[in-house]
Design an enzyme around this catalytic site. Structure first.
Site, PDB file in Angstrom:
ATOM      1  N   ASP A 308       0.635   7.432  15.899  1.00 35.08           N
ATOM      2  CA  ASP A 308       1.461   6.351  16.415  1.00 35.08           C
ATOM      3  C   ASP A 308       2.240   5.657  15.304  1.00 35.08           C
ATOM      4  OD1 ASP A 308       2.156   4.415  18.598  1.00 35.08           O
ATOM      5  OD2 ASP A 308       1.100   3.026  17.275  1.00 35.08           O
ATOM      6  N   GLU A 361       4.941  10.235  16.102  1.00 37.09           N
ATOM      7  CA  GLU A 361       5.778   9.350  16.921  1.00 37.09           C
ATOM      8  C   GLU A 361       6.589   8.527  15.926  1.00 37.09           C
ATOM      9  OE1 GLU A 361       7.249   5.893  18.585  1.00 37.09           O
ATOM     10  OE2 GLU A 361       5.229   5.608  17.787  1.00 37.09           O
TER      11      GLU A 361
END
Length: 635
Positions: A308, A361
């Site tokens: 993330d 990401e």
């Protein structure tokens, strides 16, 4: 007899950032020392004056259970006999300023259910795995040239019974059956590491090694993963090595000083998120994080991690107001330690798990994210294509009358699509915070909204790159994801929503069976424009090819509500082309305009020597497959 007292060799590796299985040394481990069974506790707290173990076994009074520092290393350890699985505990930290506070174990394998915060002694060696066939297949699989179609899930709100979330055990039956029936290849779970606040969705973690107790036990989650693998479904976890929350029982100032976080508040603070960045310059923190990545693969058989907020890690000034901007020692704005950590993370994971999925990401324009580290890359093997996602949503949200003026938004991605190994995501982030649901982003009246969304999803499936969609998108929800309620299953009682779900299922199954749509995702040879420039009609056409030249699919997308008759599309090879997928099928709620089999004639079009004439439905994608056997006779 087992003795888990950390050795000097362990601690040397830890302090070098190279103890890649630190979870086997730190934390709470059941063992036998001498003639007694018990638990050995080991913690890193280099700036503490004293560390004690407290829990339900000593009435939370650690006076008799003071840990011993190992040779002035800052690592504390203590064996306590006659403790067993299920024991509640915390560390009582005494600082040099004579302050005392309680901390959960950073390496705890299990924790109390929120709002309680104690760690729980837990053995993870009991479950008997039955996924050998999956593991053997995975070892032989080239992930880049195989289909990947991910169903992103928030476990707490996929489905509820009496307003209660399903357990890991219940999900192992209901969710997996659904994912298999819908034709997905992988499940990606929003973070399931222990976190205190439901509405953080798991992105603000307190227990990196602790599976959240919201949905059950570690053994139940192992069963869930095992059942996924037995049904041919891979499991990916969202993983958050970029920052952690400030809750008192967590990592913040663990030993009374900034330990896991940067001492410099300008580097540590993530202002918008109210969190703290890990200090990647500390080798012990690197050991902690890399060990955690391997932990999920070693212990829970996880197939990959979606890392993330990579941009927030590599950019020192991510999301910071101008007055708080800082530079590194070389005068740049990149976080040199974070970049070094990411490279080491990927090198280590792929050393142990060559076919793991390591997905970035990353919303930055950092180059070579998916290139090997020895070539100067960050070392991931996949990256989310945030640019494609944003461009496509901007385009699709516009009224078709204005689409000719925004045509480049649907074609620009092919200028850079082979620069990285991309995944095309429509994730949870796109259907929250007032951004509207996927269906409600679409313009037009009721029918057109559904047609537009079918068009968008089928173009996503045909575009080079692997795929990801968030739960509920397959139901064509009218409302955004409601992060405290289950997705809107009642919509399936309405014909258009039921037909849309069947469309998604058919599209997923079609994708899996057609190697031209995934075998050469990351090779220029796998894609060929027929017509990229018809902004007047808002129609594009292209060829997808597999490794075998005979595997050819022609894709035509019509982004207007006008149907086209006898429309010429160029093709580079003569033969018979058969329509094999049509998003306008009446089964999906479309108008039913079809083509069947068409023969390519010797008529030049789109700079090709051959062409076919098609009926192109409104707001639709059609895909035609060249029939090799007949083509050979014609040639």
């Amino acid at each position: 007899m087992i003795d888990l007292l950390p050795t000097i060799e362990h601690l040397d590796l830890f302090k070098e950032g190279n103890l890649f299985h630190a979870f086997k040394v730190f934390g709470a481990h059941l063992e036998c020392e001498g003639e007694e069974m018990g638990v050995r506790f080991t913690a890193w707290a280099p700036n503490a004056k004293e560390v004690r173990v407290v829990g339900d076994f000593n009435d939370w009074n650690g006076k008799e259970h003071t840990m011993h520092e190992i040779e002035s290393t800052g690592v504390w350890s203590l064996f306590i006999p006659q403790l067993f699985d299920g024991t509640l505990y915390k560390y009582e930290i005494h600082t040099n300023e004579d302050k005392v506070f309680l901390k959960s174990d950073p390496y705890a394998f299990y924790s109390e259910r929120r709002p309680q915060t104690a760690s729980i002694v837990k053995s993870l060696n009991v479950y008997k795995w039955q996924d050998e066939q999956w593991q053997d297949k995975k070892r032989k699989t080239n992930v880049l040239s195989n289909p990947i179609n991910i169903y992103e899930v928030h476990l707490g709100t996929w489905k509820k019974v009496n307003n209660e979330s399903l357990s890991y055990f219940e999900l192992a039956n209901k969710l997996i059956e659904y994912v298999v029936s819908m034709g997905y290849t992988h499940i990606e779970l929003l973070p399931i590491m222990e976190h205190p606040f439901d509405r953080s969705w798991g992105y603000q973690v307190t227990g990196y090694y602790s599976i959240t107790s919201r949905y059950g036990t570690p053994e139940q989650f192992m069963y869930f993963v095992d059942r996924c693998h037995q049904n041919g479904i891979g499991v990916i976890l969202d993983w958050v090595p970029g920052h952690f929350c400030k809750d008192d029982h967590g990592l913040r100032e663990f030993d009374g000083t900034p330990l896991y976080e940067y001492k410099d508040g300008m580097k540590a603070e993530k202002p918008s998120w109210g969190t703290l960045s890990f200090d990647y310059s500390k080798p012990e923190v690197v050991s902690f994080l890399i060990s955690n990545a391997l932990f999920w693969m070693d212990v829970y058989h996880i197939d990959g991690l979606r890392v993330d907020a990579v941009e927030s890690m590599i950019n020192l000034n991510f999301d910071k107001p101008p007055g708080q901007h800082i530079k590194n020692k070389q005068g740049g704005t990149e976080n040199i330690e974070a970049i070094s950590f990411i490279k080491k993370l990927n090198e280590t994971v792929f050393h142990h798990y060559p076919n793991a999925l390591m997905m970035a990401e990353d919303s930055s324009n950092w180059p070579c994210v998916t290139s090997p580290t020895y070539m100067g890359g960050l070392g991931f093997n996949f990256k989310w294509n945030m640019g494609w996602m944003n461009d496509m949503l901007r385009y699709m949200e516009s009224d078709p009358i204005y689409r000719p003026y925004k045509h480049q938004l649907i074609t620009f991605s092919l200028l850079y699509t082979y620069s990285e190994n991309y995944i095309l995501p429509f994730s949870h982030d796109e259907v929250v915070h007032g951004k509207k649901s996927m269906l409600n982003k679409m313009p037009g009246e009721y029918w057109q909204k559904f047609a537009n969304l079918r068009l968008l999803y089928s173009y996503q499936m045909a575009h080079p790159g692997k795929k990801l969609t968030f739960m509920g998108g397959e139901l064509a929800q009218f409302e955004e994801w409601k992060d405290l309620e289950q997705i809107d299953w009642m919509l399936l009682d309405f014909d258009m929503h039921h037909m849309f779900q069947q469309f998604v299922r058919s599209l997923n199954l079609f994708y899996k069976q057609e190697c031209a749509l995934w075998e050469s995702d990351y090779h220029h040879s796998g894609f060929m424009w027929m017509d990229a420039d018809n902004n007047k009609d808002s129609i594009i056409s292209f060829i997808r090819k597999g490794r075998c030249e005979e595997e050819i699919i022609l894709v035509v997308c019509n982004f207007t509500p006008l149907s086209r008759q006898s429309y010429d599309i160029g093709v580079h090879i003569p033969g018979i082309y058969e329509e094999v997928f049509n998003s306008d099928d009446v089964r999906f709620g479309g108008t039913g305009r079809k083509n069947g089999k068409v023969k390519a004639g010797l008529k030049s079009c789109h700079f090709q020597d051959f062409s076919i004439q098609l009926t192109i439905p409104p707001l639709a994608t059609i895909m035609l497959k060249r029939i090799p056997a007949i083509s050979k006779e014609i040639n």
